[in-house]
Design a protein around this motif. Structure first.
Motif, short mmCIF file in Angstrom:
data_model
loop_
_atom_site.label_atom_id
_atom_site.label_comp_id
_atom_site.label_asym_id
_atom_site.label_seq_id
_atom_site.Cartn_x
_atom_site.Cartn_y
_atom_site.Cartn_z
N HIS A 404 0.82 -1.22 0.00
CA HIS A 404 0.00 0.00 0.00
C HIS A 404 0.85 1.26 0.00
CE1 HIS A 404 1.15 -0.36 4.15
NE2 HIS A 404 0.55 0.77 4.48
N MET A 405 2.16 1.11 0.26
CA MET A 405 3.10 2.24 0.20
C MET A 405 3.92 2.17 -1.10
SD MET A 405 2.61 3.88 3.08
CE MET A 405 4.06 4.75 3.65
N LEU A 406 3.49 1.31 -2.03
CA LEU A 406 4.18 1.10 -3.30
C LEU A 406 5.62 0.63 -3.07
CD1 LEU A 406 2.87 4.27 -5.23
CD2 LEU A 406 1.70 2.12 -4.74
N GLY A 407 5.78 -0.13 -1.99
CA GLY A 407 7.07 -0.74 -1.71
C GLY A 407 7.91 0.02 -0.70
N TYR A 408 7.58 1.29 -0.50
CA TYR A 408 8.39 2.12 0.40
C TYR A 408 8.07 1.79 1.85
CZ TYR A 408 10.19 6.32 2.63
OH TYR A 408 10.87 7.18 3.44
N ARG A 409 9.10 1.45 2.61
CA ARG A 409 8.84 1.08 4.01
C ARG A 409 9.62 1.95 4.97
NH1 ARG A 409 13.27 -3.24 4.63
NH2 ARG A 409 14.24 -2.80 2.65
N GLY A 410 10.00 3.12 4.48
CA GLY A 410 10.73 4.04 5.36
C GLY A 410 9.78 4.89 6.15
N HIS A 411 10.34 5.68 7.04
CA HIS A 411 9.54 6.66 7.76
C HIS A 411 9.28 7.84 6.85
CE1 HIS A 411 9.39 4.87 11.67
NE2 HIS A 411 10.68 4.56 11.59
N TRP A 412 8.20 8.54 7.12
CA TRP A 412 7.96 9.74 6.31
C TRP A 412 9.11 10.70 6.49
CZ3 TRP A 412 7.75 14.87 7.66
CH2 TRP A 412 7.67 15.15 9.03
N SER A 413 9.70 10.65 7.67
CA SER A 413 10.75 11.61 7.98
C SER A 413 11.83 10.94 8.81
CB SER A 413 10.13 12.75 8.76
OG SER A 413 11.09 13.33 9.61
N THR A 414 13.06 11.35 8.57
CA THR A 414 14.17 10.95 9.42
C THR A 414 14.94 12.21 9.71
OG1 THR A 414 14.36 9.18 7.82
CG2 THR A 414 15.89 9.14 9.64
N LYS A 415 15.41 12.34 10.93
CA LYS A 415 16.24 13.51 11.21
C LYS A 415 17.44 13.09 12.03
CE LYS A 415 14.30 15.48 15.43
NZ LYS A 415 15.59 15.51 16.13
N SER A 416 18.50 13.85 11.88
CA SER A 416 19.67 13.60 12.71
C SER A 416 19.36 14.18 14.08
CB SER A 416 20.91 14.24 12.10
OG SER A 416 20.75 15.64 12.06
N ARG A 417 20.07 13.71 15.09
CA ARG A 417 19.71 14.01 16.47
C ARG A 417 19.74 15.50 16.78
NH1 ARG A 417 21.95 12.59 21.86
NH2 ARG A 417 23.97 12.27 20.90
N ARG A 418 20.71 16.21 16.21
CA ARG A 418 20.87 17.62 16.59
C ARG A 418 20.14 18.56 15.64
NH1 ARG A 418 22.62 16.60 21.50
NH2 ARG A 418 24.54 15.35 21.52
N TYR A 419 19.37 18.01 14.70
CA TYR A 419 18.74 18.95 13.76
C TYR A 419 17.87 19.96 14.50
CZ TYR A 419 15.68 21.20 10.58
OH TYR A 419 14.98 22.18 9.95
N SER A 420 17.07 19.44 15.44
CA SER A 420 16.08 20.31 16.08
C SER A 420 15.56 19.63 17.33
CB SER A 420 14.95 20.58 15.09
OG SER A 420 13.94 21.37 15.66
N THR A 421 14.44 20.14 17.83
CA THR A 421 13.76 19.53 18.95
C THR A 421 13.14 18.20 18.47
OG1 THR A 421 12.05 19.89 20.61
CG2 THR A 421 11.64 20.82 18.46
#
Ligand SMILES: [Zn+2]
Ligand SMILES: [Zn+2]
Ligand SMILES: [Zn+2]
Length: 501
Positions: A404-421
């Motif tokens: 249902h995600m057309l094969g994509y199984r990642g998170h909508w978003s990934t961030k590095s630890r220090r990017y933000s809150t």
């Protein structure tokens, strides 16, 4: 959107993929027609109970599919073991407490997705302009907004615009038809909302298998990209890995967007931070020489070279990025923090939403595959996931679970630890605000903004999952009506405020 392109110009801009909004996704008001009026009357019958029920739906943010919990909270005195019941759902309407589903996906629950979108905006914006624990100086760091695209898996009908004029789809290649006898070009001028946009010129030429395998591999491709990017930066700066790590840190957040052709794009904010000796976690400007041009060069070099491997024996062996790469500088004059944050937050609530609501949940069986209410091209991508998902050599890609995600199984978003809150801290702050309003400014809070039990006691909650969603269509209709009413009241209040200003 203002542009400061320093990458290859003419790349497919991020705005190309999302014109086709499914209007049914929006706040689709349930009509009372078809809803048992009796259910509504039954709920509204006892004014006191209705009042409490309405309060619960409000506390749950008018969630469209709240979780129903049965149970309660006890306080236990640690010295005596004495138990005091502080809350029980026994006296609640239907004996349950409604809790917001908390989804980010608009196709599942519009009100919860809206809360998520606002948090995502705050999170992204704090990484660009400071606030929420981030220093305001981040606004001065070299920072890019980069769109990484998928390669081509076959020509698709496209909406092309140049200087405000709609151009022909594929004016080139007027010559021989494709091996399947279909025209190799298309001279039509597709409007942005033409349902044919994104569909292949020839479905037999389009490589469906490679396309879904690419979607399945893009999270790994991104992981490698963040690693290669550091290496490329070190090389360009003439520093060893260790020396680079001593001087700078790459901070980023990326979001996924589905293009009309069913492939995932990544939009990434990439920021260069310095390191402060003795303050491991501090976010400070990078040393001189680490310019936005250097960062852009590192991004270009990385995007051109990095690939991710695919399982051996499959139809494709490696997944690279597509040749189109859009790099823009984020700064107040050209592309503001608010523009980027608004743009990224919009994708926070979307996955396959642009193809309708049929792909909001995982596919459960083959019968469902035949009756998918999505464009034919997208349905074929879903079926390809299902077929390949049955192969043992591709099992690790979990293609059926993510069809249902057309094969994509990642998170909508990934961030590095220090990017933000973090989303957790944003939620905690919101909860703390509510707690303090309810219990007064002296309230002791835990890390998540919840009230701490009185000294010498511990709180023990015991909950049982009683189900998801409203039990009757009448309740669902009432909840969505209350939500609509509240939105309207807020809109009027905002307008009155604006009028006074
Ligand atoms: Zn919800
Ligand atoms: Zn066309
Ligand atoms: Zn063909």
């Amino acid at each position: 959107m203002a542009r400061a392109t320093i990458g290859p110009a003419g790349a497919d801009t991020p705005s190309a993929g999302h014109h086709h909004q499914n209007k049914e996704n929006g706040d689709r008001a349930l009509g009372l027609a078809g809803v048992a009026l009796g259910e509504v009357l039954a709920r509204a019958g006892d004014p006191a109970e209705y009042e409490r029920w309405a309060e619960q739906t409000r506390t749950a943010g008018y969630c469209a599919r709240p979780v129903r919990l049965a149970g309660g909270v006890d306080q236990v005195e640690t010295t005596t073991g004495e138990v005091h019941q502080t809350y029980t759902t026994e006296r609640e309407p239907d004996g349950v407490l409604l809790k917001a589903c908390g989804t980010r996906r608009a196709a599942r629950c519009q009100p919860c997705a809206e809360v998520y979108r606002r948090d995502a905006f705050q999170l992204v914006a704090a990484g660009l302009r400071g606030g929420k624990g981030m220093p305001a100086s981040v606004a001065e760091h070299p920072c890019l907004f980069v769109t990484f695209t998928a390669p081509s898996f076959g020509a698709v009908h496209s909406h092309r615009e140049q200087g405000g004029r709609v151009r022909a789809c594929h004016p080139r290649s007027p010559g021989a038809p494709c091996p399947h006898g279909r025209a190799a070009g298309c001279r039509r001028r597709h409007s942005a909302d033409d349902p044919e946009v994104g569909a292949p010129l020839c479905v037999d030429c389009f490589d469906y298998q490679a396309a879904v395998l690419w979607n399945a591999t893009v999270p790994e491709l991104w992981r490698r990209t963040t690693i290669y990017l550091r290496r490329a930066l070190g090389r360009l700066a003439g520093l060893s890995r260790a020396e680079l790590d001593r001087q700078v840190r790459l901070s980023y957040i990326k979001v996924a967007e589905y293009q009309r052709r069913g492939l995932v794009h990544y939009h990434a904010i990439v920021r260069l931070d310095g390191r402060s000796p003795g303050q491991a976690g501090a976010v400070v400007p990078p040393p001189p020489g680490f310019t936005v041009e250097l960062l852009a060069a590192a991004v270009r070099a990385t995007a051109a070279r990095v690939t991710a491997p695919l399982p051996a024996g499959g139809p494709v062996q490696a997944a690279p990025w597509g040749g189109q790469l859009d790099i823009r500088v984020i700064d107040a004059a050209e592309l503001s923090a608010e523009q980027v944050a608004g743009y990224v937050a919009k994708y926070a609530t979307k996955a396959t939403e642009s193809f309708g609501t049929a792909l909001a949940w995982p596919i459960r069986g083959t019968a469902q595959l035949e009756a998918l209410d999505v464009p034919a091209h997208v349905a074929r991508l879903v079926r390809t996931c299902w077929q390949l998902g049955g192969r043992a050599d591709l099992a690790e890609l979990k293609l059926r679970r993510f069809a249902h995600m057309l094969g994509y199984r990642g998170h909508w978003s990934t961030k590095s630890r220090r990017y933000s809150t973090t989303m957790r801290d944003l939620r905690a702050a919101r909860r703390a605000w509510i707690t303090v309003r309810r219990h007064g400014p002296g309230a002791q809070l835990d890390r998540d903004g919840r009230p701490l039990p009185p000294e010498g006691t511990v709180t023990i909650g015991s909950w049982e999952y009683a189900g998801s969603g409203y039990t009757t269509l009448g309740d669902a209709w009432l909840a969505s009506s209350l939500a609509a009413q509240t939105r309207e009241q807020r809109r009027i209040a905002r307008e009155e405020l604006a009028g006074d200003a």
